[in-house]
Enzyme design. Structure first.
Site, PDB file in Angstrom:
ATOM      1  N   SER A 241       0.843  -1.214   0.000  1.00 55.46           N
ATOM      2  CA  SER A 241       0.000   0.000   0.000  1.00 55.46           C
ATOM      3  C   SER A 241       0.874   1.258   0.000  1.00 55.46           C
ATOM      4  CB  SER A 241      -0.963   0.008   1.191  1.00 55.46           C
ATOM      5  OG  SER A 241      -0.283  -0.201   2.405  1.00 55.46           O
ATOM      6  N   HIS A 271      -2.162  -8.784   1.820  1.00 54.71           N
ATOM      7  CA  HIS A 271      -1.780  -7.538   2.518  1.00 54.71           C
ATOM      8  C   HIS A 271      -2.905  -7.192   3.508  1.00 54.71           C
ATOM      9  CE1 HIS A 271       0.233  -3.825   3.259  1.00 54.71           C
ATOM     10  NE2 HIS A 271      -0.222  -3.105   2.257  1.00 54.71           N
ATOM     11  N   HIS A 318       5.476 -13.011   7.064  1.00 56.37           N
ATOM     12  CA  HIS A 318       5.716 -11.630   6.651  1.00 56.37           C
ATOM     13  C   HIS A 318       6.890 -11.590   5.681  1.00 56.37           C
ATOM     14  CE1 HIS A 318       6.322  -7.272   6.833  1.00 56.37           C
ATOM     15  NE2 HIS A 318       5.063  -7.244   7.212  1.00 56.37           N
ATOM     16  N   ARG A 327       3.275  -5.110  16.455  1.00 55.94           N
ATOM     17  CA  ARG A 327       1.893  -4.617  16.362  1.00 55.94           C
ATOM     18  C   ARG A 327       0.924  -5.688  16.870  1.00 55.94           C
ATOM     19  NH1 ARG A 327       1.887  -3.206  10.104  1.00 55.94           N
ATOM     20  NH2 ARG A 327       2.682  -5.344  10.147  1.00 55.94           N
ATOM     21  N   ASP A 373      -2.244  -8.578  11.519  1.00 56.29           N
ATOM     22  CA  ASP A 373      -3.638  -8.924  11.235  1.00 56.29           C
ATOM     23  C   ASP A 373      -4.149 -10.092  12.069  1.00 56.29           C
ATOM     24  OD1 ASP A 373      -3.813  -6.946   9.214  1.00 56.29           O
ATOM     25  OD2 ASP A 373      -2.705  -8.250   7.863  1.00 56.29           O
TER      26      ASP A 373
HETATM   27  N1  CMX Z   1       0.709 -19.965   5.609  1.00 54.60           N
HETATM   28  C1  CMX Z   1       1.114 -20.900   4.731  1.00 54.60           C
HETATM   29  N2  CMX Z   1       2.183 -20.768   3.916  1.00 54.60           N
HETATM   30  C2  CMX Z   1       2.886 -19.635   4.055  1.00 54.60           C
HETATM   31  C3  CMX Z   1       2.557 -18.633   4.984  1.00 54.60           C
HETATM   32  C4  CMX Z   1       1.401 -18.818   5.781  1.00 54.60           C
HETATM   33  N3  CMX Z   1       0.968 -17.905   6.643  1.00 54.60           N
HETATM   34  N4  CMX Z   1       3.460 -17.624   4.884  1.00 54.60           N
HETATM   35  C5  CMX Z   1       4.321 -17.977   3.909  1.00 54.60           C
HETATM   36  N5  CMX Z   1       3.972 -19.192   3.404  1.00 54.60           N
HETATM   37  C6  CMX Z   1       4.585 -19.889   2.299  1.00 54.60           C
HETATM   38  C7  CMX Z   1       4.490 -19.047   1.034  1.00 54.60           C
HETATM   39  O1  CMX Z   1       3.181 -19.154   0.461  1.00 54.60           O
HETATM   40  C8  CMX Z   1       5.595 -19.625   0.184  1.00 54.60           C
HETATM   41  O2  CMX Z   1       5.138 -20.853  -0.328  1.00 54.60           O
HETATM   42  P1  CMX Z   1       5.529 -21.322  -1.834  1.00 54.60           P
HETATM   43  O3  CMX Z   1       7.027 -21.328  -1.866  1.00 54.60           O
HETATM   44  O4  CMX Z   1       4.916 -22.683  -1.942  1.00 54.60           O
HETATM   45  O5  CMX Z   1       4.929 -20.319  -2.756  1.00 54.60           O
HETATM   46  C9  CMX Z   1       6.666 -19.937   1.233  1.00 54.60           C
HETATM   47  O6  CMX Z   1       5.976 -20.053   2.501  1.00 54.60           O
HETATM   48  C10 CMX Z   1       7.737 -18.862   1.363  1.00 54.60           C
HETATM   49  O7  CMX Z   1       7.101 -17.621   1.608  1.00 54.60           O
HETATM   50  P2  CMX Z   1       7.844 -16.510   2.488  1.00 54.60           P
HETATM   51  O8  CMX Z   1       9.082 -16.126   1.753  1.00 54.60           O
HETATM   52  O9  CMX Z   1       7.972 -16.959   3.899  1.00 54.60           O
HETATM   53  O10 CMX Z   1       6.777 -15.316   2.504  1.00 54.60           O
HETATM   54  P3  CMX Z   1       6.554 -14.205   1.398  1.00 54.60           P
HETATM   55  O11 CMX Z   1       7.481 -13.077   1.672  1.00 54.60           O
HETATM   56  O12 CMX Z   1       6.550 -14.769   0.030  1.00 54.60           O
HETATM   57  O13 CMX Z   1       5.051 -13.770   1.708  1.00 54.60           O
HETATM   58  C11 CMX Z   1       3.201 -13.165   3.053  1.00 54.60           C
HETATM   59  C12 CMX Z   1       4.712 -13.012   2.834  1.00 54.60           C
HETATM   60  C13 CMX Z   1       2.752 -12.184   4.117  1.00 54.60           C
HETATM   61  C14 CMX Z   1       2.480 -12.837   1.733  1.00 54.60           C
HETATM   62  C15 CMX Z   1       2.917 -14.622   3.472  1.00 54.60           C
HETATM   63  O14 CMX Z   1       3.571 -14.898   4.691  1.00 54.60           O
HETATM   64  C16 CMX Z   1       1.439 -14.926   3.585  1.00 54.60           C
HETATM   65  O15 CMX Z   1       0.798 -15.269   2.569  1.00 54.60           O
HETATM   66  N6  CMX Z   1       0.845 -14.825   4.841  1.00 54.60           N
HETATM   67  C17 CMX Z   1      -0.569 -14.980   5.029  1.00 54.60           C
HETATM   68  C18 CMX Z   1      -1.329 -13.739   4.588  1.00 54.60           C
HETATM   69  C19 CMX Z   1      -1.124 -12.604   5.565  1.00 54.60           C
HETATM   70  O16 CMX Z   1      -1.258 -12.756   6.766  1.00 54.60           O
HETATM   71  N7  CMX Z   1      -0.840 -11.424   5.016  1.00 54.60           N
HETATM   72  C20 CMX Z   1      -0.721 -10.189   5.823  1.00 54.60           C
HETATM   73  C21 CMX Z   1       0.698  -9.664   5.946  1.00 54.60           C
HETATM   74  C22 CMX Z   1       0.749  -8.367   6.727  1.00 54.60           C
HETATM   75  C23 CMX Z   1       0.202  -7.228   5.905  1.00 54.60           C
HETATM   76  O17 CMX Z   1       0.784  -6.888   4.869  1.00 54.60           O
HETATM   77  O18 CMX Z   1      -0.844  -6.688   6.264  1.00 54.60           O
END
Ligand code: CMX
Length: 439
Positions: A241, A271, A318, A327, A373
């Site tokens: 954002s 996000h 994250h 947070r 979140d």
């Molecule tokens: N549940 C399951 N799998 C997860 C996970 C979770 N909460 N967090 C990461 N992973 C997975 C990824 O999907 C990725 O899998 P693939 O390699 O199969 O594609 C792997 O672990 C590596 O990911 P990462 O490098 O640890 O995380 P990223 O930097 O790619 O992504 C984020 C970060 C936030 C998108 C991810 O942790 C996620 O999807 N979390 C759940 C959604 C969430 O809570 N988002 C809010 C974040 C805070 C905000 O911005 O508001």
């Protein structure tokens, strides 16, 4: 010129000179190297923009102008009788890099109250949308609908010079921050309370007035809103954002267009929308398990089912953080002080005990810990704000403070159009082939 604008102008002029001198001497110093996996991997960790208002450390979490969230809780002025920082204070700190006095914060509350009148056509636009339009869609449309009031756009049309861009952006920022709570509350009451709107009470501080317009009068909920609006405001510049607001702003789109764009990024489930996803997922879990008080074993089984279905566990993980999000911890402290017996809060705490171990065992998740979140929905549900597809709008109201304070800085620093380089896979292959020949 108002007192905050005056202070900002002085600080900006100092920093502009410093940056000019720094670039003159060190402009060609390398600050980073980029690996191919970063190019394909969402540009993680590449240093490529300047964001003065806050900085994220993977282990310590967010610092606003150098202050952590626990430090802010001591530093920033509170409402009379309250314990939580006032978001007005955080905005002041982000904008000028100094903590405000109580009197300065009161001035800012009044200044925003003065600027808070939303043009009628914005409500007409909202009223023309189907009632089931997602609240984030309504929020983004309403912000764009206000764009005809942009001071920057008007003065640009009149032909004003570069040196004044920051001044007009400051005006747009102050007007937008003043107005978004009214717009957001209108969306809530129209979508979920039969259009029974509640008039603003300008005698209240910004967050308490927002709570009041939403229809929540308890002092504890107002305290929660002050905390919520403070901790969600900014998370350095690279998050989706913030970065979107910055990118769109770099084209000299005004603050209205830039903020609306940032809000569209916040509306993604990876996000800001994760705050709605978390509570939806918890409620689905409770229904599927047939209990409001699941055991840790039951939660673990449900988490494993979620992962087996190819879904992420919302509220965990994250892109930058590598420890529990401060947070999350701030909200947990609030819950411990105000509502530790709440069943839904207890469930959130049990999930915190269970999920990190499971995510860690997958071996690929870089951060198994909760993010911002993971906790917010349980607090809101406890106080009766149960319409969880509204939650990202709350995040958006708060995020307005950070991304627009940062936009003022980008304008004051004369930041150019952002335009990184993209590559094709054919280019990458050719590049690698040439490297091998050289080796
Ligand atoms: N549940 C399951 N799998 C997860 C996970 C979770 N909460 N967090 C990461 N992973 C997975 C990824 O999907 C990725 O899998 P693939 O390699 O199969 O594609 C792997 O672990 C590596 O990911 P990462 O490098 O640890 O995380 P990223 O930097 O790619 O992504 C984020 C970060 C936030 C998108 C991810 O942790 C996620 O999807 N979390 C759940 C959604 C969430 O809570 N988002 C809010 C974040 C805070 C905000 O911005 O508001």
């Amino acid at each position: 010129m108002d007192r905050l604008k005056q202070k900002f102008s002085e600080k900006a002029s100092e920093l502009r000179s410093e940056i000019k001198a720094m670039l003159k001497e060190h402009g060609d110093t390398k600050v980073d190297e980029v690996a191919l996996e970063q190019v394909y991997g969402g540009a993680r960790n590449i240093k490529m923009m300047v964001w003065e208002t806050s900085e994220l450390d993977a282990v310590e979490g967010i610092r606003f102008r150098g202050f952590s969230i626990p430090e802010l809780e001591d530093l920033l002025p509170k409402a009379p009788g309250g314990n939580e920082p006032l978001p007005e204070g955080l905005f002041w700190l982000m904008l000028v890099g100094e903590a405000p006095t109580e009197e300065e914060v009161q001035w800012l509350s009044k200044e925003w109250a003065k600027r808070s009148s939303v043009p009628k056509h914005v409500f007409d636009v909202l009223n023309s949308l189907p009632l089931d339009t997602h609240p984030m869609t309504q929020f983004s449309i309403a912000i764009t609908a206000m764009q005809n009031e942009s001071v920057f756009a008007r003065r640009y049309d009149e032909g004003f010079g570069k040196a004044e861009y920051w001044d007009a952006t400051y005006e747009d920022t102050m007007n937008l921050v003043a107005r978004v709570p009214q717009v957001a509350a209108y969306i809530y009451r129209r979508s979920f309370h039969n259009g029974q709107h509640i008039a603003s009470d300008p005698s209240l501080d910004w967050a308490a007035n927002f709570a009041h317009m939403l229809g929540f009068e308890s002092p504890d909920f107002k305290e929660l809103m002050r905390l919520y609006m403070t901790i969600h405001a900014d998370h350095e510049g690279g998050n989706a954002s913030a970065h979107t607001t910055h990118l769109v702003g770099s084209t000299l789109s005004d603050a209205y267009y830039s903020l609306a764009a940032g809000m569209n990024a916040l509306a993604g489930p990876l996000h800001g929308l994760a705050n709605q996803e978390v509570i939806g997922w918890i409620l689905e879990m409770l229904e599927s398990l047939g209990t409001q008080t699941p055991s840790k074993e039951q939660i673990a089984e449900y988490v494993n089912q979620t992962l087996a279905a190819g879904r992420v566990v919302p509220g965990y993980g994250h892109a930058v953080l590598r420890r529990p999000d401060p947070r999350f911890m701030a909200q947990r402290r609030f819950a411990e002080a105000h509502l530790s017996e709440s069943p839904i809060v207890q469930v959130v705490w049990k999930i915190f005990d269970v999920v990190p171990g499971i995510l860690e065992s997958l071996g690929k998740v870089k951060n198994p810990w909760p993010n911002v979140d993971a906790h917010s929905g349980a607090l809101l549900i406890h106080y009766g704000l149960k319409e969880f597809n509204y939650y990202t709008v709350l995040f958006g109201v708060s995020r307005t403070l950070g991304v627009l304070a940062a936009l003022c800085w980008s304008r004051a620093m004369g930041m150019p159009l952002e335009r990184p380089k993209s590559i094709t896979t054919a280019w990458a292959k050719e590049f690698l082939a040439k490297q091998q020949v050289v080796a």
